[in-house]
Design an enzyme around this catalytic site. Structure first.
Site, short mmCIF file in Angstrom:
data_model
loop_
_atom_site.label_atom_id
_atom_site.label_comp_id
_atom_site.label_asym_id
_atom_site.label_seq_id
_atom_site.Cartn_x
_atom_site.Cartn_y
_atom_site.Cartn_z
N ARG A 68 0.85 -1.21 0.00
CA ARG A 68 0.00 0.00 0.00
C ARG A 68 0.88 1.26 0.00
NH1 ARG A 68 -2.37 -4.11 -0.09
NH2 ARG A 68 -4.32 -4.75 0.85
N TYR A 161 -5.45 0.57 -4.45
CA TYR A 161 -4.36 0.94 -3.54
C TYR A 161 -3.04 0.90 -4.30
CZ TYR A 161 -4.71 -4.17 -3.05
OH TYR A 161 -4.82 -5.52 -3.29
N THR A 163 0.08 -0.41 -5.16
CA THR A 163 0.78 -1.68 -5.06
C THR A 163 2.24 -1.58 -5.50
OG1 THR A 163 0.10 -2.23 -7.32
CG2 THR A 163 -1.33 -2.99 -5.54
N GLU A 175 -2.67 -14.07 -6.89
CA GLU A 175 -3.08 -14.54 -5.56
C GLU A 175 -3.39 -16.02 -5.68
OE1 GLU A 175 -3.56 -13.34 -2.53
OE2 GLU A 175 -3.57 -11.15 -2.80
#
Length: 308
Positions: A68, A161, A163, A175
């Site tokens: 973040r 956000y 990254t 992921e």
């Protein structure tokens, strides 16, 4: 007519952006020792441990979440040793692989993550206009079929956000779950390794001059973040309902059970229309006050592409 895009010559593979997500940490450490598996003709591939201090401690981060930390403010702030470790690290990574938004930035960064949620393999897309990434994701999906790999589009202006991978021209998140923090599971490790292999194959083919025809990619667009029910002091007073637990990507309809209070009452989903929840009961998101995220399904059309 195919859109002509620059070759992807410089590629980085980030592991350990979160130091307790073990598949990426182990794969990158493996490839730092011996990179033959990730070498491709005409591509410089750099495996890289992003947050070594967190990896050493087997914790998500030391001072603040590195994934973040890549905000314009953080990347431009002065303060040297007084800054939080991850902010300094973000500046270093931006110097090495960026600068973010510049022509000098790396072409592609793959950022490897694990989730404790039952999400399977999920590619994270940051822009619906990134036809290179859409084509790559389509190629990966076709290559691993009948195994599945879904695409989560995080383009929401309020939920997006900053990254680590956003330093690259084409940021790709991966992921894979479910896997507990600080744990390595062979099936999760091998799934991640396999997806990366196909992603690098795609880049090699693209650079060699292959044209990729138009295609349609189904994505799940991030819609909202749902927090746990809490009391006036901010304490959690209910948990993910057993009917929702482990049901990532399955439809959640208005009226469906969502949370269960500690005294056994059911709290139902009150949204308008069907959504597809993901990151359900993710361990790392308790601190972010998120029980799960909702997404909506849509189809994106990627234009034909070939190298310029």
């Amino acid at each position: 007519v195919a859109a002509r895009l620059d070759e992807a010559r410089r590629v980085a593979i980030f592991g350990g952006t979160h130091g307790n997500e073990m598949s990426g940490v182990m794969l990158v450490n493996l490839w730092v020792q011996n990179n033959t598996e990730v070498q491709r003709k005409g591509v410089e591939v750099q495996p890289f441990i992003t947050n070594p201090k967190a990896v050493e401690k087997c914790t998500r981060y030391v001072d603040t979440d590195l994934n973040r930390a890549f905000t314009p403010e953080n990347l431009s702030t002065l303060g040297g040793g007084d800054l939080p470790y991850e902010v300094r690290r973000a500046q270093e990574i931006n110097r090495m692989f960026g600068p973010k938004g510049s022509p000098e930035a790396y072409d592609v960064i793959f950022d490897l993550h694990n989730t404790t949620s039952n999400m399977g393999c999920t590619l994270l897309l940051e822009s619906s206009k990134d036809h290179f990434n859409l084509q790559m994701m389509n190629y990966i999906q076709k290559s691993i079929f009948p195994a599945s790999c879904l695409v989560l589009l995080n383009e929401h202006p309020l939920l997006k956000y900053s990254t680590s991978r956003s330093v690259a021209k084409h940021p790709v998140g991966l992921e894979v779950g479910p896997q507990p923090q600080g744990v390595l599971r062979s099936n999760i490790f091998e799934s991640m390794r396999d997806i990366l292999k196909h992603a690098l194959d795609f880049i090699e083919l693209f650079n060699a001059g292959m044209e990729f025809p138009p295609c349609t990619v189904e994505v799940f667009r991030l819609s909202e973040r749902i927090d746990y029910p809490r009391d006036d002091n901010g304490n959690i007073i209910a948990m993910v309902h057993p009917n929702l637990q482990d049901c990532d990507w399955e439809p959640l309809n208005p009226g469906d059970p969502m949370f269960q209070t500690f005294d056994g009452k059911t709290i139902h989903y009150q949204g308008s229309g069907t959504v597809y929840p993901t990151f359900i009961n993710e361990a790392a998101y308790y601190e972010k006050q998120q029980a799960f995220a909702t997404t909506r399904r849509e189809s994106l059309v990627a234009s034909a592409i070939r190298k310029a």
